[in-house]
Write a protein that holds these residues in place. Structure first.
Motif, PDB file in Angstrom:
ATOM      1  N   TYR A 150       0.863  -1.180   0.000  1.00 18.27           N
ATOM      2  CA  TYR A 150       0.000   0.000   0.000  1.00 18.27           C
ATOM      3  C   TYR A 150       0.898   1.229   0.000  1.00 18.27           C
ATOM      4  CZ  TYR A 150       0.749   0.570   5.102  1.00 18.27           C
ATOM      5  OH  TYR A 150       1.297   0.745   6.346  1.00 18.27           O
ATOM      6  N   GLU A 151       0.325   2.358  -0.421  1.00 19.94           N
ATOM      7  CA  GLU A 151       1.121   3.584  -0.528  1.00 19.94           C
ATOM      8  C   GLU A 151       1.371   4.197   0.839  1.00 19.94           C
ATOM      9  OE1 GLU A 151       0.344   6.556  -3.617  1.00 19.94           O
ATOM     10  OE2 GLU A 151      -1.215   5.217  -4.393  1.00 19.94           O
ATOM     11  N   ALA A 152       2.584   4.708   1.028  1.00 13.99           N
ATOM     12  CA  ALA A 152       2.895   5.457   2.242  1.00 13.99           C
ATOM     13  C   ALA A 152       2.039   6.717   2.279  1.00 13.99           C
ATOM     14  CB  ALA A 152       4.376   5.822   2.269  1.00 13.99           C
ATOM     15  N   GLY A 153       1.557   7.056   3.460  1.00 18.87           N
ATOM     16  CA  GLY A 153       0.692   8.219   3.590  1.00 18.87           C
ATOM     17  C   GLY A 153       0.450   8.590   5.030  1.00 18.87           C
ATOM     18  N   PRO A 154      -0.576   9.392   5.280  1.00 22.23           N
ATOM     19  CA  PRO A 154      -0.820   9.878   6.644  1.00 22.23           C
ATOM     20  C   PRO A 154      -1.286   8.807   7.619  1.00 22.23           C
ATOM     21  CG  PRO A 154      -2.600  10.545   5.180  1.00 22.23           C
ATOM     22  CD  PRO A 154      -1.539   9.956   4.321  1.00 22.23           C
ATOM     23  N   THR A 155      -1.671   7.633   7.119  1.00 24.76           N
ATOM     24  CA  THR A 155      -2.124   6.571   8.027  1.00 24.76           C
ATOM     25  C   THR A 155      -0.964   5.844   8.698  1.00 24.76           C
ATOM     26  OG1 THR A 155      -2.264   5.072   6.123  1.00 24.76           O
ATOM     27  CG2 THR A 155      -4.285   6.199   6.794  1.00 24.76           C
ATOM     28  N   GLY A 156       0.273   6.155   8.269  1.00 26.81           N
ATOM     29  CA  GLY A 156       1.438   5.618   8.959  1.00 26.81           C
ATOM     30  C   GLY A 156       1.718   4.157   8.656  1.00 26.81           C
ATOM     31  N   PHE A 157       2.358   3.483   9.625  1.00 23.02           N
ATOM     32  CA  PHE A 157       2.867   2.135   9.411  1.00 23.02           C
ATOM     33  C   PHE A 157       2.191   1.098  10.302  1.00 23.02           C
ATOM     34  CE2 PHE A 157       6.299   5.158   8.500  1.00 23.02           C
ATOM     35  CZ  PHE A 157       6.566   4.834   7.180  1.00 23.02           C
ATOM     36  N   ALA A 158       1.067   1.444  10.915  1.00 20.67           N
ATOM     37  CA  ALA A 158       0.412   0.490  11.818  1.00 20.67           C
ATOM     38  C   ALA A 158      -0.001  -0.779  11.074  1.00 20.67           C
ATOM     39  CB  ALA A 158      -0.806   1.143  12.474  1.00 20.67           C
ATOM     40  N   LEU A 159      -0.552  -0.633   9.865  1.00 22.65           N
ATOM     41  CA  LEU A 159      -0.982  -1.804   9.101  1.00 22.65           C
ATOM     42  C   LEU A 159       0.213  -2.656   8.690  1.00 22.65           C
ATOM     43  CD1 LEU A 159      -3.281  -3.366   7.811  1.00 22.65           C
ATOM     44  CD2 LEU A 159      -3.091  -1.896   5.798  1.00 22.65           C
ATOM     45  N   ALA A 160       1.304  -2.019   8.284  1.00 25.45           N
ATOM     46  CA  ALA A 160       2.503  -2.778   7.891  1.00 25.45           C
ATOM     47  C   ALA A 160       3.051  -3.573   9.077  1.00 25.45           C
ATOM     48  CB  ALA A 160       3.565  -1.823   7.351  1.00 25.45           C
ATOM     49  N   ARG A 161       3.031  -2.975  10.251  1.00 25.28           N
ATOM     50  CA  ARG A 161       3.519  -3.699  11.434  1.00 25.28           C
ATOM     51  C   ARG A 161       2.609  -4.866  11.774  1.00 25.28           C
ATOM     52  NH1 ARG A 161       4.210   1.863  13.647  1.00 25.28           N
ATOM     53  NH2 ARG A 161       6.379   2.460  13.288  1.00 25.28           N
ATOM     54  N   LEU A 162       1.298  -4.693  11.584  1.00 31.27           N
ATOM     55  CA  LEU A 162       0.359  -5.773  11.864  1.00 31.27           C
ATOM     56  C   LEU A 162       0.561  -6.921  10.883  1.00 31.27           C
ATOM     57  CD1 LEU A 162      -1.921  -6.630  13.713  1.00 31.27           C
ATOM     58  CD2 LEU A 162      -3.542  -5.501  12.171  1.00 31.27           C
ATOM     59  N   PHE A 163       0.825  -6.610   9.622  1.00 28.84           N
ATOM     60  CA  PHE A 163       1.123  -7.652   8.637  1.00 28.84           C
ATOM     61  C   PHE A 163       2.415  -8.385   9.016  1.00 28.84           C
ATOM     62  CE2 PHE A 163      -1.620  -5.486   5.347  1.00 28.84           C
ATOM     63  CZ  PHE A 163      -2.471  -6.562   5.160  1.00 28.84           C
ATOM     64  N   ALA A 164       3.425  -7.641   9.477  1.00 32.09           N
ATOM     65  CA  ALA A 164       4.692  -8.266   9.853  1.00 32.09           C
ATOM     66  C   ALA A 164       4.508  -9.234  11.013  1.00 32.09           C
ATOM     67  CB  ALA A 164       5.714  -7.186  10.217  1.00 32.09           C
ATOM     68  N   VAL A 165       3.702  -8.845  12.001  1.00 30.28           N
ATOM     69  CA  VAL A 165       3.425  -9.729  13.135  1.00 30.28           C
ATOM     70  C   VAL A 165       2.679 -10.974  12.674  1.00 30.28           C
ATOM     71  CG1 VAL A 165       2.117  -9.927  15.288  1.00 30.28           C
ATOM     72  CG2 VAL A 165       3.460  -7.870  14.826  1.00 30.28           C
ATOM     73  N   ASP A 217      -6.581   2.480  -8.420  1.00 31.26           N
ATOM     74  CA  ASP A 217      -5.270   2.584  -7.766  1.00 31.26           C
ATOM     75  C   ASP A 217      -4.887   1.270  -7.081  1.00 31.26           C
ATOM     76  OD1 ASP A 217      -4.900   5.141  -8.586  1.00 31.26           O
ATOM     77  OD2 ASP A 217      -5.390   6.091  -6.682  1.00 31.26           O
ATOM     78  N   ALA A 218      -5.855   0.632  -6.427  1.00 27.75           N
ATOM     79  CA  ALA A 218      -5.572  -0.625  -5.744  1.00 27.75           C
ATOM     80  C   ALA A 218      -5.149  -1.706  -6.747  1.00 27.75           C
ATOM     81  CB  ALA A 218      -6.801  -1.079  -4.954  1.00 27.75           C
ATOM     82  N   LEU A 219      -5.844  -1.785  -7.873  1.00 28.44           N
ATOM     83  CA  LEU A 219      -5.490  -2.773  -8.884  1.00 28.44           C
ATOM     84  C   LEU A 219      -4.125  -2.455  -9.492  1.00 28.44           C
ATOM     85  CD1 LEU A 219      -6.280  -5.244 -10.520  1.00 28.44           C
ATOM     86  CD2 LEU A 219      -7.482  -3.731 -12.116  1.00 28.44           C
ATOM     87  N   HIS A 220      -3.837  -1.160  -9.693  1.00 26.83           N
ATOM     88  CA  HIS A 220      -2.530  -0.763 -10.234  1.00 26.83           C
ATOM     89  C   HIS A 220      -1.405  -1.168  -9.289  1.00 26.83           C
ATOM     90  CE1 HIS A 220       0.351   1.534 -12.528  1.00 26.83           C
ATOM     91  NE2 HIS A 220       0.656   2.283 -11.481  1.00 26.83           N
ATOM     92  N   LEU A 221      -1.610  -0.985  -7.991  1.00 22.34           N
ATOM     93  CA  LEU A 221      -0.605  -1.399  -7.013  1.00 22.34           C
ATOM     94  C   LEU A 221      -0.405  -2.914  -7.038  1.00 22.34           C
ATOM     95  CD1 LEU A 221      -1.538   0.857  -3.958  1.00 22.34           C
ATOM     96  CD2 LEU A 221       0.634   0.873  -5.183  1.00 22.34           C
ATOM     97  N   ALA A 222      -1.503  -3.649  -7.164  1.00 25.70           N
ATOM     98  CA  ALA A 222      -1.400  -5.115  -7.198  1.00 25.70           C
ATOM     99  C   ALA A 222      -0.596  -5.573  -8.416  1.00 25.70           C
ATOM    100  CB  ALA A 222      -2.797  -5.721  -7.205  1.00 25.70           C
TER     101      ALA A 222
END
Length: 349
Positions: free
Chosen positions: A45-60, A87-92
């Motif tokens: 997902y794109e870096a943005g104002p929502t931060g890295f909480a989701l990335a950390r949850l995926f890592a766990v 945008d989501a499909l383009h990222l995929a």
């Protein structure tokens, strides 16, 4: 990724089937949906104002997640329709082609240290703006400070002596002066906290080594350390490009045109290096402050820092001889200073 919604698209590697889903902002629900897909799965997902909480949850959860750098995403020039679903499909598709340029995901400790440094930076800018408002208020009424330096103890005593006959002007002056005092006190508290953290955090050794260079105080060294984070990602020549200190270029065929610096990457770190580079313009004579910093670093770091100080001052002399504009010369010195900082940061303890 938005504050209240998430739009997802997934591509099955075997069948090519596209799956779509829309969520409210609930990271646990997003992770559960990814787990329901055919495994192994990879996410971006794109870096943005929502931060890295989701990335950390995926890592766990044991799921590979890349946080994409928005400025590095390849988009078709003829694509004039932009929606969350597209945008989501383009990222995929980019993830499937391994065309995602990922940003580094900091740890919670690293991110909190960076938040502290950026809060201090915001406070510094607010203090400068408040001082400007106060000084320009006085200037509009013909009051000009004739001392050597403004915003010193003598200047503060001069400000406190002012009294105005008109109640409105006195109220405006009092409000602006009080704002300067409050922001200044808050900045001093933040400076003290950062200095304490710089001595005890994981960045302490890096800060001591960076302090061997002129213009790199404890505050500057700590800010560079937390903003850049993993110095091993770079080399002495590539760190300048990361900080936006290299010339832009528009070249094709036999034509080669270089412009102003790119100003990409980390704005805060770039500003710190540009300010530090001015210190190398004066003749290099290590004083008591520099000697005190050297006493805290290893002999190897001191020798490297001393060589860097000589080299950077010599560059300033060369630019002065060639009659380069000082602001342009300073940026060139800042680019080289970034390389010297890198060499000290990656040096073993």
């Amino acid at each position: 990724m938005h504050a209240r919604s998430v739009v997802a698209a997934a591509i099955d590697e075997q069948t090519g089937e596209v799956l779509r889903r829309r969520f409210g902002y609930d990271p646990a629900e997003v992770v559960a949906w990814v787990r329901s897909l055919p495994q192994p799965a990879a996410v971006t997902y794109e870096a943005g104002p929502t931060g890295f909480a989701l990335a950390r949850l995926f890592a766990v959860s044991g799921i590979s997640c890349l946080v994409a750098a928005p400025s590095k995403l390849q988009r078709p020039s003829g694509d004039r329709v932009k929606t969350d679903a597209r945008d989501a499909l383009h990222l995929a598709r980019l993830l499937r082609l391994d065309e995602i340029v990922a940003v580094r995901v900091p740890t919670i400790e690293q991110e909190t240290a960076r938040d502290l440094v950026r809060t201090r930076e915001d406070n510094r800018a607010a203090l400068m703006a408040a001082r400007h408002r106060l000084s320009k208020l006085l200037l509009r009424h013909g009051i000009l400070y004739d001392g050597k330096s403004a915003w010193t103890g003598a200047h503060d005593a001069w400000l406190r002596r002012h009294r105005f006959e008109h109640p409105g002007l006195q109220a405006a002056f009092d409000a602006d002066y009080e704002t300067v005092q409050q922001i200044g006190a808050r900045k001093d508290r933040l400076d003290k906290l950062i200095e304490e953290l710089a001595e005890t955090s994981q960045y302490a050794a890096t800060v001591r080594r960076l302090g061997c260079l002129r213009g790199v105080s404890t505050l500057t060294g700590f800010a560079l350390a937390v903003e850049i984070g993993d110095w091993d990602r770079f080399t002495g020549s590539t760190i300048g490009a990361f900080l936006g200190l290299v010339p832009s270029e528009f070249s094709s065929g036999q034509s080669r045109v270089q412009g102003s610096i790119t100003k990409t990457g980390n704005t805060h770190a770039r500003r710190l290096l540009v300010e530090s580079a001015w210190h190398h313009r004066k003749p290099y004579r290590p004083g008591a402050v520099m000697q005190a910093r050297w006493a805290q670093a290893s002999g190897m770091a001191v020798a490297r820092g001393d060589a860097g100080n000589h080299r950077l001052h010599h560059k300033w002399q060369q630019f002065t001889t060639r009659k380069k504009r000082p602001v342009i010369a300073n940026v060139a010195v800042a680019r080289e200073l970034a390389g010297w900082c890198w060499s000290l940061a990656v040096m073993p303890d």
